[in-house]
Design a protein around this motif. Sequence first.
Motif, PDB file in Angstrom:
ATOM      1  N   LEU A 159       0.831  -1.206   0.000  1.00 21.58           N
ATOM      2  CA  LEU A 159       0.000   0.000   0.000  1.00 21.58           C
ATOM      3  C   LEU A 159       0.862   1.252   0.000  1.00 21.58           C
ATOM      4  CD1 LEU A 159      -2.761  -1.035   2.572  1.00 21.58           C
ATOM      5  CD2 LEU A 159      -3.087  -0.617   0.137  1.00 21.58           C
ATOM      6  N   TYR A 160       1.918   1.220   0.791  1.00 20.75           N
ATOM      7  CA  TYR A 160       2.800   2.379   0.897  1.00 20.75           C
ATOM      8  C   TYR A 160       3.413   2.724  -0.463  1.00 20.75           C
ATOM      9  CZ  TYR A 160       6.796   5.233   2.360  1.00 20.75           C
ATOM     10  OH  TYR A 160       7.704   6.247   2.491  1.00 20.75           O
ATOM     11  N   LEU A 161       3.968   1.741  -1.126  1.00 19.73           N
ATOM     12  CA  LEU A 161       4.611   1.984  -2.416  1.00 19.73           C
ATOM     13  C   LEU A 161       3.589   2.362  -3.483  1.00 19.73           C
ATOM     14  CD1 LEU A 161       7.294  -0.861  -2.545  1.00 19.73           C
ATOM     15  CD2 LEU A 161       7.658   1.571  -2.145  1.00 19.73           C
ATOM     16  N   THR A 162       2.417   1.737  -3.448  1.00 19.29           N
ATOM     17  CA  THR A 162       1.392   2.052  -4.436  1.00 19.29           C
ATOM     18  C   THR A 162       0.900   3.485  -4.287  1.00 19.29           C
ATOM     19  OG1 THR A 162       0.649  -0.251  -4.465  1.00 19.29           O
ATOM     20  CG2 THR A 162      -0.867   1.385  -5.337  1.00 19.29           C
ATOM     21  N   VAL A 163       0.774   3.937  -3.056  1.00 15.76           N
ATOM     22  CA  VAL A 163       0.294   5.296  -2.795  1.00 15.76           C
ATOM     23  C   VAL A 163       1.290   6.344  -3.254  1.00 15.76           C
ATOM     24  CG1 VAL A 163      -0.124   6.956  -0.941  1.00 15.76           C
ATOM     25  CG2 VAL A 163      -1.315   4.769  -0.930  1.00 15.76           C
ATOM     26  N   PHE A 164       2.561   6.121  -2.958  1.00 21.64           N
ATOM     27  CA  PHE A 164       3.558   7.169  -3.205  1.00 21.64           C
ATOM     28  C   PHE A 164       4.259   7.066  -4.556  1.00 21.64           C
ATOM     29  CE2 PHE A 164       3.196   7.282   1.452  1.00 21.64           C
ATOM     30  CZ  PHE A 164       2.980   8.647   1.621  1.00 21.64           C
ATOM     31  N   SER A 165       4.321   5.879  -5.147  1.00 23.49           N
ATOM     32  CA  SER A 165       4.967   5.759  -6.450  1.00 23.49           C
ATOM     33  C   SER A 165       4.572   4.447  -7.112  1.00 23.49           C
ATOM     34  CB  SER A 165       6.490   5.838  -6.317  1.00 23.49           C
ATOM     35  OG  SER A 165       7.119   5.651  -7.578  1.00 23.49           O
ATOM     36  N   GLU A 166       3.653   4.529  -8.079  1.00 23.32           N
ATOM     37  CA  GLU A 166       3.232   3.329  -8.780  1.00 23.32           C
ATOM     38  C   GLU A 166       4.387   2.731  -9.585  1.00 23.32           C
ATOM     39  OE1 GLU A 166      -0.194   3.452 -11.176  1.00 23.32           O
ATOM     40  OE2 GLU A 166      -1.566   3.984  -9.545  1.00 23.32           O
ATOM     41  N   GLU A 167       5.269   3.602 -10.105  1.00 27.92           N
ATOM     42  CA  GLU A 167       6.384   3.124 -10.907  1.00 27.92           C
ATOM     43  C   GLU A 167       7.341   2.267 -10.080  1.00 27.92           C
ATOM     44  OE1 GLU A 167       5.334   6.234 -10.816  1.00 27.92           O
ATOM     45  OE2 GLU A 167       4.382   6.295 -12.802  1.00 27.92           O
ATOM     46  N   ILE A 168       7.674   2.748  -8.883  1.00 28.91           N
ATOM     47  CA  ILE A 168       8.565   1.978  -8.007  1.00 28.91           C
ATOM     48  C   ILE A 168       7.873   0.690  -7.573  1.00 28.91           C
ATOM     49  CG2 ILE A 168       9.731   1.962  -5.776  1.00 28.91           C
ATOM     50  CD1 ILE A 168      10.209   4.941  -6.083  1.00 28.91           C
ATOM     51  N   ALA A 169       6.578   0.780  -7.294  1.00 27.74           N
ATOM     52  CA  ALA A 169       5.831  -0.404  -6.874  1.00 27.74           C
ATOM     53  C   ALA A 169       5.840  -1.468  -7.977  1.00 27.74           C
ATOM     54  CB  ALA A 169       4.402  -0.015  -6.518  1.00 27.74           C
ATOM     55  N   LYS A 170       5.604  -1.037  -9.221  1.00 27.38           N
ATOM     56  CA  LYS A 170       5.616  -1.981 -10.336  1.00 27.38           C
ATOM     57  C   LYS A 170       7.004  -2.572 -10.534  1.00 27.38           C
ATOM     58  CE  LYS A 170       1.799   0.139 -12.910  1.00 27.38           C
ATOM     59  NZ  LYS A 170       1.398   0.889 -14.135  1.00 27.38           N
ATOM     60  N   ALA A 171       8.033  -1.727 -10.411  1.00 30.79           N
ATOM     61  CA  ALA A 171       9.409  -2.208 -10.557  1.00 30.79           C
ATOM     62  C   ALA A 171       9.772  -3.207  -9.462  1.00 30.79           C
ATOM     63  CB  ALA A 171      10.371  -1.026 -10.527  1.00 30.79           C
ATOM     64  N   SER A 172       9.112  -3.097  -8.316  1.00 30.18           N
ATOM     65  CA  SER A 172       9.359  -4.018  -7.200  1.00 30.18           C
ATOM     66  C   SER A 172       8.541  -5.300  -7.305  1.00 30.18           C
ATOM     67  CB  SER A 172       9.048  -3.323  -5.865  1.00 30.18           C
ATOM     68  OG  SER A 172       9.827  -2.143  -5.715  1.00 30.18           O
ATOM     69  N   GLY A 173       7.771  -5.414  -8.372  1.00 31.53           N
ATOM     70  CA  GLY A 173       6.974  -6.617  -8.583  1.00 31.53           C
ATOM     71  C   GLY A 173       5.633  -6.611  -7.886  1.00 31.53           C
ATOM     72  N   ILE A 174       5.199  -5.461  -7.422  1.00 31.79           N
ATOM     73  CA  ILE A 174       3.919  -5.357  -6.715  1.00 31.79           C
ATOM     74  C   ILE A 174       2.789  -5.201  -7.736  1.00 31.79           C
ATOM     75  CG2 ILE A 174       2.540  -3.918  -5.150  1.00 31.79           C
ATOM     76  CD1 ILE A 174       5.162  -3.202  -3.738  1.00 31.79           C
TER      77      ILE A 174
END
Length: 272
Positions: A159-174
């Motif tokens: 949730l934290y990564l999705t809220v603040f940066s979708e790009e980083i979240a996607k790169a992290s495999g989320i």
Amino acid sequence: MITVENPLEFLRYGIFVRALAGAVLSGVICSLVGVYVFLRKMSFIGAGLAHIAFAGIAFGLFLGSFPLLWGFIFAFVASSAIWFFGYRGRLTFDATIGILFATSMGLAVLFLGISGKYKSEALSYLFGSPLMVGSVDVSVLALTAAILVTVSVLFYKELYLTVFSEEIAKASGIPVEKITFVAMTFITVAVVGAMKAVGALLVFSLLVMPPASAYEVAGSFDKMLMVSVVFGFIAAFLGVFLSLTFNIPSGSTITLVSFLLFLLSYAKRRRF
């Protein structure tokens, strides 16, 4: 009627206890999912889904059965459409919400006009009536709150990564799109669940103002989640308490208490 001299008198009666419990649980649920709504800059979704749910409720009243269930169905279909067009289509969240918002209000007026009855009950969903909250409603809200808290704890990082940066979240495999869909489903549940206590016109105040207040005083995401829930609890509790004590509308009272908490938080942040 409850008197100011003995403001706790209503706690002797089950109907008032259920009203208070329903409003407090609604405040907790809305303020928790509201953090996601606020940080994703999707505040208009609360107003949109509330009015779409109201169209479903009007349809349920027209059929004469299960208005809240139809409200949830309408809102869930709408939130799914918002998600789909946001990720698969060319429309933004706001554009899709605006289209569905306008259409749903037209449908609500149409259903209520055709039925020619249940208008007083429809108004209670529009403006809020915590005394309509029953034992089943409280149980469903309590279960929803427990599930939501559990999901927030277990999937905090996602949730934290999705809220603040979708790009980083996607790169992290989320799986950002799946998380967004689940979040919008919880938003739908929160909105529909709170409509009895707060009403369609004011339910989005619990989605926006407690998180906005928490944003002013909390220094981190986890603290913002906790502070937002506390503010939502206080706003709902005091709002219904004052409503029952002074015989004034609950939805507007909850909203005004929420706004007062926001002003206090804003002033504290800027040391006025």
